[in-house]
Design an enzyme around this catalytic site. Structure first.
Site, PDB file in Angstrom:
ATOM      1  N   ASN A 173       0.871  -1.189   0.000  1.00  0.00           N
ATOM      2  CA  ASN A 173       0.000   0.000   0.000  1.00  0.00           C
ATOM      3  C   ASN A 173       0.900   1.228   0.000  1.00  0.00           C
ATOM      4  O   ASN A 173       2.115   1.117   0.183  1.00  0.00           O
ATOM      5  CB  ASN A 173      -0.980  -0.009   1.173  1.00  0.00           C
ATOM      6  CG  ASN A 173      -0.261  -0.022   2.503  1.00  0.00           C
ATOM      7  OD1 ASN A 173       0.463   0.916   2.842  1.00  0.00           O
ATOM      8  ND2 ASN A 173      -0.417  -1.111   3.254  1.00  0.00           N
ATOM      9  N   GLY A 227      -2.663  -9.690   3.823  1.00  0.00           N
ATOM     10  CA  GLY A 227      -2.511 -10.397   2.553  1.00  0.00           C
ATOM     11  C   GLY A 227      -1.069 -10.793   2.259  1.00  0.00           C
ATOM     12  O   GLY A 227      -0.309 -11.145   3.168  1.00  0.00           O
ATOM     13  N   ASP A 279       1.363  -8.940   1.406  1.00  0.00           N
ATOM     14  CA  ASP A 279       2.273  -7.957   2.025  1.00  0.00           C
ATOM     15  C   ASP A 279       2.702  -8.435   3.419  1.00  0.00           C
ATOM     16  O   ASP A 279       3.902  -8.499   3.735  1.00  0.00           O
ATOM     17  CB  ASP A 279       1.510  -6.618   2.108  1.00  0.00           C
ATOM     18  CG  ASP A 279       2.396  -5.427   2.427  1.00  0.00           C
ATOM     19  OD1 ASP A 279       3.629  -5.590   2.492  1.00  0.00           O
ATOM     20  OD2 ASP A 279       1.841  -4.318   2.605  1.00  0.00           O
ATOM     21  N   GLY A 328      -7.049  -9.058  -4.143  1.00  0.00           N
ATOM     22  CA  GLY A 328      -7.434  -9.524  -2.810  1.00  0.00           C
ATOM     23  C   GLY A 328      -8.185  -8.407  -2.094  1.00  0.00           C
ATOM     24  O   GLY A 328      -9.301  -8.030  -2.479  1.00  0.00           O
TER      25      GLY A 328
HETATM   26  N1  AR6 Z   1       1.611 -15.849  -2.109  1.00  0.00           N
HETATM   27  C1  AR6 Z   1       0.992 -15.512  -3.259  1.00  0.00           C
HETATM   28  N2  AR6 Z   1      -0.180 -14.839  -3.313  1.00  0.00           N
HETATM   29  C2  AR6 Z   1      -0.754 -14.513  -2.130  1.00  0.00           C
HETATM   30  C3  AR6 Z   1      -0.182 -14.820  -0.869  1.00  0.00           C
HETATM   31  C4  AR6 Z   1       1.058 -15.526  -0.889  1.00  0.00           C
HETATM   32  N3  AR6 Z   1       1.697 -15.850   0.238  1.00  0.00           N
HETATM   33  N4  AR6 Z   1      -1.006 -14.347   0.107  1.00  0.00           N
HETATM   34  C5  AR6 Z   1      -2.065 -13.784  -0.513  1.00  0.00           C
HETATM   35  N5  AR6 Z   1      -1.928 -13.890  -1.861  1.00  0.00           N
HETATM   36  P1  AR6 Z   1      -3.744  -8.963  -1.370  1.00  0.00           P
HETATM   37  P2  AR6 Z   1      -4.173  -6.413  -2.817  1.00  0.00           P
HETATM   38  C6  AR6 Z   1      -2.826 -13.447  -2.946  1.00  0.00           C
HETATM   39  O1  AR6 Z   1      -4.960  -8.729  -0.561  1.00  0.00           O
HETATM   40  O2  AR6 Z   1      -5.516  -6.848  -3.263  1.00  0.00           O
HETATM   41  C7  AR6 Z   1      -2.395  -5.412   2.046  1.00  0.00           C
HETATM   42  O3  AR6 Z   1      -2.920  -5.105   3.298  1.00  0.00           O
HETATM   43  C8  AR6 Z   1      -4.270 -13.176  -2.610  1.00  0.00           C
HETATM   44  O4  AR6 Z   1      -4.990 -14.400  -2.504  1.00  0.00           O
HETATM   45  O5  AR6 Z   1      -2.521  -9.455  -0.687  1.00  0.00           O
HETATM   46  O6  AR6 Z   1      -3.256  -5.772  -3.820  1.00  0.00           O
HETATM   47  C9  AR6 Z   1      -1.529  -4.279   1.491  1.00  0.00           C
HETATM   48  O7  AR6 Z   1      -0.781  -3.653   2.511  1.00  0.00           O
HETATM   49  C10 AR6 Z   1      -4.689 -12.369  -3.831  1.00  0.00           C
HETATM   50  O8  AR6 Z   1      -4.964 -13.242  -4.929  1.00  0.00           O
HETATM   51  O9  AR6 Z   1      -3.279  -7.607  -2.164  1.00  0.00           O
HETATM   52  C11 AR6 Z   1      -2.559  -3.365   0.893  1.00  0.00           C
HETATM   53  O10 AR6 Z   1      -3.147  -2.543   1.902  1.00  0.00           O
HETATM   54  C12 AR6 Z   1      -3.416 -11.577  -4.171  1.00  0.00           C
HETATM   55  O11 AR6 Z   1      -2.360 -12.216  -3.451  1.00  0.00           O
HETATM   56  C13 AR6 Z   1      -3.604  -4.306   0.343  1.00  0.00           C
HETATM   57  O12 AR6 Z   1      -3.474  -5.509   1.108  1.00  0.00           O
HETATM   58  C14 AR6 Z   1      -3.471 -10.117  -3.754  1.00  0.00           C
HETATM   59  O13 AR6 Z   1      -4.159  -9.974  -2.532  1.00  0.00           O
HETATM   60  C15 AR6 Z   1      -3.318  -4.663  -1.104  1.00  0.00           C
HETATM   61  O14 AR6 Z   1      -4.396  -5.414  -1.600  1.00  0.00           O
END
Ligand code: AR6
Length: 180
Positions: free
Chosen positions: A30, A38, A40, A129
């Site tokens: 972010n 997630g 991150d 996500g």
């Molecule tokens: N390996 C691969 N993919 C993953 C993993 C992992 N270990 N964990 C989750 N995913 P998101 P965004 C997938 O929510 O939508 C954070 O708080 C997940 O299933 O991680 O860009 C940041 O600080 C989904 O398909 O990222 C921001 O505030 C994908 O990764 C916000 O979330 C992205 O999900 C960013 O949201």
């Protein structure tokens, strides 16, 4: 699942990006660059405090990271040498420039990898996500941006791997890669 673009390729795998052995992994961060949930949260937990320290230093030097942009830090304890942090757009219905910002995330991340001379980079599915971008809309944008970069930029990495965390997302990206 993979597709070749000249002597470069895009691969899709189902898995956890923190276990990736590519030269760099990309974080869906972010604008604060100070961590979150997630992928991150998982990357900071697995890579340890060195990543957050560098993120804080970048914040002090350059301020917040706007959506579409990317910065690079150490990979800390990860197998990957670097983490590229990019900030995806929050989905607001599709008319707020979300697709173009998402495309910039992939392009700017790959530009940083190319500047470091890296040969392999792994991406998660940015914005699909917590940020709510529908995966079926994100997949062709993500894959299209990467394919364009691999075809057009001479110094691009030779392998870009999408590490997708769940079967639904993997399936959606597989269909989009076949249709590209
Ligand atoms: N390996 C691969 N993919 C993953 C993993 C992992 N270990 N964990 C989750 N995913 P998101 P965004 C997938 O929510 O939508 C954070 O708080 C997940 O299933 O991680 O860009 C940041 O600080 C989904 O398909 O990222 C921001 O505030 C994908 O990764 C916000 O979330 C992205 O999900 C960013 O949201």
């Amino acid at each position: 699942m993979e597709r070749e673009f000249g002597d470069r390729k895009i691969q899709l795998v189902l898995g956890d990006i923190t276990e990736e052995r590519s030269d760099a992994i990309v974080n869906a961060a972010n604008s604060s660059l100070l961590g979150g949930g997630g992928v991150d949260g998982a990357i900071h937990r697995a890579g340890g405090p060195a990543i957050l320290e560098e993120c804080k230093a970048i914040r002090q030097r350059c301020g917040e990271c706007p959506p579409g942009m990317a910065v690079i830090t150490t990979g800390g304890r990860l197998a990957a040498r670097y983490v590229i942090h990019t900030v995806g757009p929050v989905w607001r219905g599709g008319r707020a420039g979300e697709e173009s910002l998402l495309s910039s995330c992939y392009r700017n991340s790959l530009r940083l990898a190319a500047e470091k001379g890296l040969s392999s980079v792994a991406f998660p599915s940015i914005s699909t996500g917590i940020y709510g971008f529908p995966a079926a809309k994100a997949a062709p944008v993500a894959l299209g941006a990467v394919a364009r970069f691999l075809s057009e930029e001479e110094r691009s990495p030779s392998i870009v791997r999408f590490v997708l965390f769940d079967e639904g997302t993997f399936h959606t990206y597989s269909e989009a890669l076949a249709d590209l």
